[in-house]
Design a protein around this motif. Structure first.
Motif, PDB file in Angstrom:
ATOM      1  N   CYS A 363       0.970  -1.193   0.120  1.00  0.00           N
ATOM      2  CA  CYS A 363      -0.184   0.345   0.141  1.00  0.00           C
ATOM      3  C   CYS A 363       1.291   0.874   0.152  1.00  0.00           C
ATOM      4  CB  CYS A 363      -1.022   0.054   1.220  1.00  0.00           C
ATOM      5  SG  CYS A 363      -2.052  -1.294   1.245  1.00  0.00           S
ATOM      6  N   LEU A 364       1.955   1.708   0.866  1.00  0.00           N
ATOM      7  CA  LEU A 364       3.112   2.376   0.974  1.00  0.00           C
ATOM      8  C   LEU A 364       3.435   2.712  -0.681  1.00  0.00           C
ATOM      9  CD1 LEU A 364       5.209   1.910   4.134  1.00  0.00           C
ATOM     10  CD2 LEU A 364       2.282   3.243   3.653  1.00  0.00           C
ATOM     11  N   VAL A 365       4.238   1.795  -1.888  1.00  0.00           N
ATOM     12  CA  VAL A 365       4.278   2.415  -2.547  1.00  0.00           C
ATOM     13  C   VAL A 365       3.354   2.341  -3.210  1.00  0.00           C
ATOM     14  CG1 VAL A 365       5.605   0.799  -4.618  1.00  0.00           C
ATOM     15  CG2 VAL A 365       6.189   0.120  -2.462  1.00  0.00           C
ATOM     16  N   VAL A 366       2.147   1.877  -3.859  1.00  0.00           N
ATOM     17  CA  VAL A 366       1.588   2.100  -4.754  1.00  0.00           C
ATOM     18  C   VAL A 366       0.909   4.051  -4.323  1.00  0.00           C
ATOM     19  CG1 VAL A 366      -1.396   2.743  -5.062  1.00  0.00           C
ATOM     20  CG2 VAL A 366       0.648   0.397  -4.574  1.00  0.00           C
ATOM     21  N   ILE A 367       0.859   4.126  -2.947  1.00  0.00           N
ATOM     22  CA  ILE A 367       1.011   5.590  -2.838  1.00  0.00           C
ATOM     23  C   ILE A 367       1.844   6.233  -2.857  1.00  0.00           C
ATOM     24  CG2 ILE A 367       0.434   7.034  -0.665  1.00  0.00           C
ATOM     25  CD1 ILE A 367      -0.917   5.155   0.988  1.00  0.00           C
ATOM     26  N   GLY A 368       3.024   6.156  -2.438  1.00  0.00           N
ATOM     27  CA  GLY A 368       5.017   7.288  -2.910  1.00  0.00           C
ATOM     28  C   GLY A 368       4.447   6.529  -4.995  1.00  0.00           C
ATOM     29  N   ARG A 369       3.657   5.793  -5.257  1.00  0.00           N
ATOM     30  CA  ARG A 369       4.073   5.956  -6.327  1.00  0.00           C
ATOM     31  C   ARG A 369       2.465   6.744  -7.814  1.00  0.00           C
ATOM     32  NH1 ARG A 369       3.646   0.285  -8.959  1.00  0.00           N
ATOM     33  NH2 ARG A 369       5.356   0.486  -7.789  1.00  0.00           N
ATOM     34  N   HIS A 370       1.688   7.514  -6.909  1.00  0.00           N
ATOM     35  CA  HIS A 370       1.042   8.074  -7.459  1.00  0.00           C
ATOM     36  C   HIS A 370       1.090   9.796  -6.006  1.00  0.00           C
ATOM     37  CE1 HIS A 370      -1.281   5.577  -9.520  1.00  0.00           C
ATOM     38  NE2 HIS A 370      -1.476   4.489  -8.782  1.00  0.00           N
ATOM     39  N   ALA A 371       1.658   9.530  -5.566  1.00  0.00           N
ATOM     40  CA  ALA A 371       1.505  11.760  -4.509  1.00  0.00           C
ATOM     41  C   ALA A 371       2.975  11.924  -4.582  1.00  0.00           C
ATOM     42  CB  ALA A 371       1.470  10.948  -2.971  1.00  0.00           C
ATOM     43  N   PRO A 372       3.421  12.800  -4.854  1.00  0.00           N
ATOM     44  CA  PRO A 372       4.418  13.304  -6.172  1.00  0.00           C
ATOM     45  C   PRO A 372       5.447  13.993  -4.257  1.00  0.00           C
ATOM     46  CG  PRO A 372       2.513  14.385  -6.747  1.00  0.00           C
ATOM     47  CD  PRO A 372       2.331  13.435  -6.603  1.00  0.00           C
ATOM     48  N   PRO A 373       4.738  14.369  -3.622  1.00  0.00           N
ATOM     49  CA  PRO A 373       5.545  14.055  -2.128  1.00  0.00           C
ATOM     50  C   PRO A 373       5.774  13.042  -1.643  1.00  0.00           C
ATOM     51  CG  PRO A 373       3.480  15.591  -2.457  1.00  0.00           C
ATOM     52  CD  PRO A 373       3.404  14.612  -2.879  1.00  0.00           C
ATOM     53  N   LEU A 374       5.280  11.830  -1.429  1.00  0.00           N
ATOM     54  CA  LEU A 374       5.593   9.874  -0.998  1.00  0.00           C
ATOM     55  C   LEU A 374       6.552   9.367  -2.064  1.00  0.00           C
ATOM     56  CD1 LEU A 374       2.567   9.833   0.748  1.00  0.00           C
ATOM     57  CD2 LEU A 374       5.202  11.204   2.029  1.00  0.00           C
ATOM     58  N   ALA A 375       7.577  10.341  -3.146  1.00  0.00           N
ATOM     59  CA  ALA A 375       7.775   9.177  -4.571  1.00  0.00           C
ATOM     60  C   ALA A 375       9.220   8.863  -3.774  1.00  0.00           C
ATOM     61  CB  ALA A 375       7.934  10.888  -5.341  1.00  0.00           C
ATOM     62  N   PHE A 376       9.512   9.133  -2.952  1.00  0.00           N
ATOM     63  CA  PHE A 376      10.478   8.182  -2.140  1.00  0.00           C
ATOM     64  C   PHE A 376      10.170   6.843  -1.679  1.00  0.00           C
ATOM     65  CE2 PHE A 376       9.123  10.276   0.862  1.00  0.00           C
ATOM     66  CZ  PHE A 376       8.637   9.370   2.622  1.00  0.00           C
ATOM     67  N   LEU A 377       8.787   6.876  -1.209  1.00  0.00           N
ATOM     68  CA  LEU A 377       8.290   5.679  -0.965  1.00  0.00           C
ATOM     69  C   LEU A 377       8.559   4.556  -2.211  1.00  0.00           C
ATOM     70  CD1 LEU A 377       5.477   5.535   1.350  1.00  0.00           C
ATOM     71  CD2 LEU A 377       7.725   5.427   2.104  1.00  0.00           C
ATOM     72  N   ASP A 378       7.973   5.071  -3.474  1.00  0.00           N
ATOM     73  CA  ASP A 378       8.074   4.461  -4.805  1.00  0.00           C
ATOM     74  C   ASP A 378       9.925   4.067  -4.631  1.00  0.00           C
ATOM     75  OD1 ASP A 378       7.432   2.583  -6.895  1.00  0.00           O
ATOM     76  OD2 ASP A 378       7.174   4.321  -7.781  1.00  0.00           O
ATOM     77  N   ILE A 379      10.226   4.588  -4.910  1.00  0.00           N
ATOM     78  CA  ILE A 379      12.237   4.565  -5.160  1.00  0.00           C
ATOM     79  C   ILE A 379      12.690   3.106  -4.014  1.00  0.00           C
ATOM     80  CG2 ILE A 379      13.978   5.329  -5.528  1.00  0.00           C
ATOM     81  CD1 ILE A 379      12.524   8.075  -6.393  1.00  0.00           C
TER      82      ILE A 379
END
Length: 645
Positions: A363-379
């Motif tokens: 869920c954190l990865v998906v949020i980071g993929r669509h929320a620019p301020p949390l993009a570091f989670l996807d990275i």
């Protein structure tokens, strides 16, 4: 103190990055602290959400049967509770029967212990190790201070030992009840809270979704809605696949243990399937019970070895082959993310956190993929490459490792051609290097090293055969090269320095790949001092190669020198770092005075191949550009570029 006007507009204030980093660290610490101290409330909520996602398909199926939302939710929850109750009853009954049967295995256990002790008694290594451990333990603990030693000293001194007789507590039944029921109260209370939460989540699913969208990003409803839908889809798919894999795994374990002869095989199969929800440690814990039981049941060691091999092979096949194949396209998590998530959530929430680590991280990865301020989670946690292909290739060039660059190219070339790889990856990496060189970040030695790496890469890929997506070999349909184009009819002339030479080396490699001879000419060889010594025998065409033209006057003079030295050759200019929509395109054409101006290697190769096949002069190139007054630029017949750089 300098005035505020001296600070450039839009530039970050001094120390602003440090302040932002400090605020981010403080915020992260507060979030972790809230997760840790909020366990009593957050753990039931997380379990409820997970169970609600698992029951979502069941509720949808019942609603399609016209049972209504409330009745569908209640039936689904009752079904889940019944399944959990039946599993608990089955596990409890099996363990009770196992406990009643254990005494009959006592003889086998005693015999094996005696056998091990007998072998250890005859081993000098074991005896020495045992003596060392005893001595160290004696020095650390000290026998003189132990209760047994004190009791022995009192008995030897002749002093009477005081004996105190206490009446049995009048509240013994209450104490026994607290001892038995107390440990069950917390799990039962958690289960009750989870059931209530699940019911409300399923009943208010749409309303909760709308409220979360309003809270997360009401200004961007599309992005927030897509993020929530993707998270729900990934989580539901993960639970479905995990349940399917665990069920098959447990069934295989149960029947295999039954064939081996381990008692209660279906209990251990069920435990193995349930414990597989816990990553990494679940299967070893599930294997511990049947392996220990096999030691007690079998007089020998064959059953123990078979059980150990069974769990090892089954988990190896499932974890290394089946799960990567099923989850690789659905989870979106990197391998290191799963390990980090398991360690973090176990530290924060204990065993329950280990169970929930993968779904929460997803869920954190998906949020980071669509929320620019949390993009570091996807990275950090996602499975997408950390760097683009050209960025990773640029690092390989800086390291001077053509073998590793070719190894990375193999994955790209599995469904792309060599020309596409050079245009989309290698040239873009060279353009990045050219920009760094213009900023003074690359010295001459580094630029030469990059050129050498490119030449090594071209050599490594010289025998590559292009294949399409179906794995079939791509055959180029050009006819035999004209006699006038044999030998080295094409000169790939570097515009300025080593990086342009590297781009020219790529063009030369592609021409060789298509059966056309070519030769690389350095910028030094084409200089005004050395142009007259340039070998031009059999040359039919020259192509000046630029990553960034810089001063167009220099390109114009280079083309003029080559035209003068090769009056019958066909001139071509290649600006590999220029996009089709660049405003400087017309200036480049006017400056170089070439009828053929290309912006991709594949476009240049196709034009040269067409001319070598026909053996005649080239057709004028077409460029979808217009002059200053709106009239189309000349050369209306050249093909469109198949690749836009």
């Amino acid at each position: 103190m300098p005035p505020a006007a001296d600070v450039p507009a839009g530039a970050p204030l001094p120390g602003s990055n440090l302040q932002q980093a400090a605020m981010g660290a403080i915020l992260a610490a507060l979030v972790v602290m809230g997760l840790y101290f909020g366990r009593p409330v957050l753990v039931p909520i997380a379990l409820s959400v997970l169970l609600a996602f698992a029951l979502g398909p069941v509720v949808g199926l019942l609603r399609r049967l016209w049972l209504g939302r409330v009745l569908s939710v209640l039936l689904s929850v009752v079904f889940a509770v019944a399944v959990i109750g039946l599993l608990g009853t089955f596990i409890g009954g099996q363990f009770a029967g196992l406990a009643a049967a254990l005494p009959q295995y006592q003889t086998n256990v005693v015999n094996k212990i005696q056998s091990i002790q007998g072998q250890a008694a005859h081993s000098s290594f074991v005896q020495k190790t045992s003596n060392v451990v005893k001595n160290i333990t004696h020095q650390i603990t000290g026998d003189q201070n132990s209760p047994a030693a004190q009791l022995a000293r009192r008995a030897s001194s002749g002093k009477p030992i005081p004996v105190v007789i206490e009446d049995a507590a009048t509240d013994a039944p209450i104490a026994i009840a607290e001892t038995l029921i107390g440990p069950l109260l917390e799990p039962l209370a958690t289960l009750a809270i989870v059931i209530v939460f699940v019911i409300f989540i399923l009943l208010q699913k749409d309303d909760l979704r709308d409220r979360f969208i309003r809270l997360a990003g009401s200004r961007d409803l599309t992005r927030t809605s897509v993020a929530m839908d993707e998270a729900a889809e990934r989580l539901s798919r993960y639970l479905l696949l995990q349940t399917t894999v665990n069920t098959i795994f447990g069934t295989v374990i149960a029947f295999s243990l039954w064939m081996i002869g381990v008692p209660n095989p279906f209990l251990w199969g069920l435990m193995a399937g349930l414990f597989r929800y816990v990553p990494y440690v679940g299967v070893p814990l599930a294997a511990l019970f049947p392996i220990v039981l096999s030691v007690a049941v079998d007089p020998g060691w064959a059953m123990t070895v078979q059980a150990l091999v069974l769990f090892s092979v089954a988990e190896l096949i499932t974890g290394q082959f089946i799960e990567p194949f099923l989850y690789g396209r659905h989870m979106g998590l990197s391998a290191i993310a799963v390990v980090m998530a398991a360690a973090f959530w176990t530290w924060v929430w204990g065993p329950v956190g280990l169970l929930l680590s993968t779904p929460l991280t997803m869920c954190l990865v998906v949020i980071g993929r669509h929320a620019p301020p949390l993009a570091f989670l996807d990275i950090l946690l996602g499975d997408s490459p950390a760097l683009a292909q050209e960025e990773s290739f640029y690092l390989r060039m800086l390291e001077g490792d053509p073998d590793e660059a070719a190894n990375q190219a193999d994955a790209y070339l599995s469904d792309h051609t060599l020309e596409q790889y050079y245009d989309s990856v290698a040239i873009r990496a060279l353009v990045m290097a050219q920009h760094d060189a213009e900023r003074g970040l690359l010295d001459h030695a580094t630029r030469v090293n990059i050129k050498t790496t490119i030449e090594g890469l071209a050599e490594n890929l010289s025998d590559h055969t292009d294949h399409d997506r179906k794995g079939e070999e791509i055959e180029h349909s050009e006819a035999a090269v004209s006699v006038s184009w044999q030998g080295e009819p094409v000169l790939c002339v570097a515009g300025r320095g080593s990086l342009d030479e590297a781009a020219g080396a790529l063009l030369m490699s592609l021409l060789h790949h298509r059966g056309i001879g070519a030769r690389l000419v350095t910028a030094e060889e084409a200089s005004p001092q050395n142009i007259h010594a340039l070998k031009v025998d059999g040359v039919r065409m020259f192509c000046v190669s630029y990553l960034e033209p810089g001063n167009y006057q220099a390109a114009r003079y280079l083309v003029r020198r080559l035209k003068k030295r090769l009056p019958g050759a066909i001139p071509m200019a290649g600006y590999w770092g220029m996009h089709h929509n660049d405003t400087d395109y017309l200036n480049a054409i006017e400056a170089t005075e070439c009828d053929l101006v290309m912006m991709t290697l594949s476009e240049a190769v196709e034009r040269i191949v067409a001319m070598a096949r026909d053996g005649g002069p080239p057709q004028p190139a077409v460029h979808a550009r217009h002059g200053k007054h709106g009239e189309p630029h000349p050369n209306p017949q050249a093909p469109k570029s198949p690749i836009a750089v």
